[in-house]
Design a protein around this motif. Structure first.
Motif, PDB file in Angstrom:
ATOM      1  N   PRO A   1       3.867  37.313  63.155  1.00  0.00           N
ATOM      2  CA  PRO A   1       3.408  35.931  63.303  1.00  0.00           C
ATOM      3  C   PRO A   1       4.484  34.910  62.966  1.00  0.00           C
ATOM      4  N   LEU A   2       4.346  33.737  63.588  1.00  0.00           N
ATOM      5  CA  LEU A   2       5.302  32.646  63.398  1.00  0.00           C
ATOM      6  C   LEU A   2       4.683  31.454  62.674  1.00  0.00           C
TER       7      LEU A   2
ATOM      8  N   THR B   1     -13.015  38.191  61.665  1.00  0.00           N
ATOM      9  CA  THR B   1     -12.443  37.480  62.800  1.00  0.00           C
ATOM     10  C   THR B   1     -10.971  37.188  62.524  1.00  0.00           C
ATOM     11  N   SER B   2     -10.122  37.884  63.259  1.00  0.00           N
ATOM     12  CA  SER B   2      -8.692  37.653  63.192  1.00  0.00           C
ATOM     13  C   SER B   2      -8.296  36.760  64.363  1.00  0.00           C
ATOM     14  N   SER B   3      -7.044  36.782  64.757  1.00  0.00           N
ATOM     15  CA  SER B   3      -6.547  35.811  65.728  1.00  0.00           C
ATOM     16  C   SER B   3      -5.359  36.377  66.497  1.00  0.00           C
ATOM     17  N   ILE B   4      -5.173  35.879  67.715  1.00  0.00           N
ATOM     18  CA  ILE B   4      -3.980  36.245  68.479  1.00  0.00           C
ATOM     19  C   ILE B   4      -2.728  35.643  67.861  1.00  0.00           C
TER      20      ILE B   4
ATOM     21  N   GLY C   1       3.917  37.092  67.532  1.00  0.00           N
ATOM     22  CA  GLY C   1       4.930  36.055  67.637  1.00  0.00           C
ATOM     23  C   GLY C   1       5.938  36.351  68.721  1.00  0.00           C
ATOM     24  N   ALA C   2       6.565  35.294  69.225  1.00  0.00           N
ATOM     25  CA  ALA C   2       7.569  35.406  70.274  1.00  0.00           C
ATOM     26  C   ALA C   2       8.791  36.188  69.763  1.00  0.00           C
ATOM     27  N   PRO C   3       9.600  36.773  70.678  1.00  0.00           N
ATOM     28  CA  PRO C   3       9.516  36.626  72.140  1.00  0.00           C
ATOM     29  C   PRO C   3       8.467  37.538  72.756  1.00  0.00           C
ATOM     30  N   PHE C   4       7.804  37.027  73.786  1.00  0.00           N
ATOM     31  CA  PHE C   4       6.759  37.756  74.478  1.00  0.00           C
ATOM     32  C   PHE C   4       7.230  38.208  75.862  1.00  0.00           C
TER      33      PHE C   4
ATOM     34  N   GLY D   1       3.364  26.926  71.851  1.00  0.00           N
ATOM     35  CA  GLY D   1       4.292  27.647  72.705  1.00  0.00           C
ATOM     36  C   GLY D   1       4.776  28.945  72.094  1.00  0.00           C
ATOM     37  N   GLY D   2       4.599  29.106  70.778  1.00  0.00           N
ATOM     38  CA  GLY D   2       4.971  30.342  70.095  1.00  0.00           C
ATOM     39  C   GLY D   2       3.837  31.351  70.016  1.00  0.00           C
TER      40      GLY D   2
END
Length: 328
Positions: free
Chosen positions: A147-148, A125-128, A132-135, A289-290
């Motif tokens: 990733p941020l 199980t990984s993750s969104i 990382g931004a900018p999106f 928000g990131g």
């Protein structure tokens, strides 16, 4: 078939265990043995009639993974992790659990297969948070993993290791980037995203909840029921269809906090909505928000992964699964 669940005492682990006990099989293959592992001893559901082992152990202990892998489980669900907020607050703990523990597990699988062939299916199980931004407006399957946060970095490294160990034929791995799971049952945890569940779960039972971000905050969600479905589908998927790209962004539902609240209003009324207290937290606002807000998970959809269709459905799933089918 022998199934091992690492992180079996967590919310997702408990729900997966209950589903496996109820079904008694993964796909068409009966489960003859179920091994459950976590830092606290998990519970084996009474419904499971096969051989079972439940034990407390720390995957970050180098001795743990070789011992459990020596029993040669056919399917390994690797769910164990320190959540986002805690991984950011405790740098050493996050890397010890989320990275070292994962590496120990993968290496134990490789070593187990050195003398006699062994190729388990491993679902990670990984993750969104690996993005990382900018999106842009949506995140497609080709978007850069940058990733941020510490948590996102640890998960991204796990994805790379999974791809490489699978490429070398040491295991048959698949990594699934879960949306934020909402509504999580139980008490609030240290995940930075926990408020997405809190602002629905507590008002549904007449309790106050704190909202630390703006109503305009948009995020990517899936229900616990969908999450279990993702895991089971990943366990039975023909991984040759992944064409060497072993990590997938999964389907979910993109919604703002305001849209969540309106769904709550439709299901439970103004009285429930009034229990949400706004208390802005700049640190959580910045962290969440990131994160990515919306996805176009073309590959996962083509491979048969399915998620919830609306926040009304997500709330109704919670009421059915956690509140006995009706509001208090």
């Amino acid at each position: 078939m022998h199934v091992l669940i690492i992180g079996a005492a967590g919310m997702v682990g408990r729900k997966l265990t209950e589903r496996l006990a109820k079904d008694g099989a993964v796909g068409a293959k009966p489960i003859t043995k179920l091994t459950l592992l976590d830092v606290i001893e998990p519970s084996v559901p009474p419904a499971f009639k096969g051989e079972s082992v439940a034990r407390a152990a720390d995957l970050a202990d180098p001795a743990t993974a070789p011992a459990i892998v020596a029993t040669r489980p056919d399917i390994i669900f690797h769910l164990a992790a320190i959540v986002s907020g805690e991984a950011e607050a405790d740098f050493d703990k996050g890397y010890r659990i989320n990275l070292d523990g994962t590496r120990f597990l993968f290496e134990a699988i490789r070593q187990e297969g050195m003398n006699e062939p062994y190729l388990p299916r491993l679902v990670f199980t990984s993750s969104i948070a690996v993005f990382g931004a900018p999106f842009g407006d949506t995140i497609g399957d080709e978007f850069l993993s940058a990733p941020l946060t510490c948590y996102g970095t640890q998960k991204a490294i796990g994805e790379l290791l999974l791809n490489d160990y699978s490429r070398r034929g040491f295991m048959d791995g698949i990594g699934i980037r879960l949306p934020t799971i909402c509504i999580r049952p139980g008490k609030p945890n240290k995940a930075a995203s926990g408020f997405f569940s809190n602002i629905l779960r507590e008002p549904l039972i007449g309790q106050e909840a704190v909202l630390p971000v703006d109503d305009s905050m948009r995020h990517w969600h899936a229900s616990p029921r969908s999450c279990v479905g993702f895991l089971l589908h990943a366990a039975t998927l023909d991984t040759s269809r992944l064409e060497g790209r072993r990590n997938l962004s999964l389907p979910g539902l993109s919604a703002t906090v305001a849209e969540q609240i309106e769904a709550l209003r439709r299901i439970a009324g103004d009285k429930a909505v009034a229990l949400i207290r706004r208390e802005h937290d700049p640190a959580i606002q910045k962290m969440v928000g990131g994160w990515a807000r919306d996805f176009t998970p073309t590959r996962a959809l083509a491979l048969g992964f399915k998620a919830d269709s609306s926040f009304d459905e997500i709330i109704k799933v919670h009421i059915e699964d956690e509140l006995g089918g009706s509001l208090p």
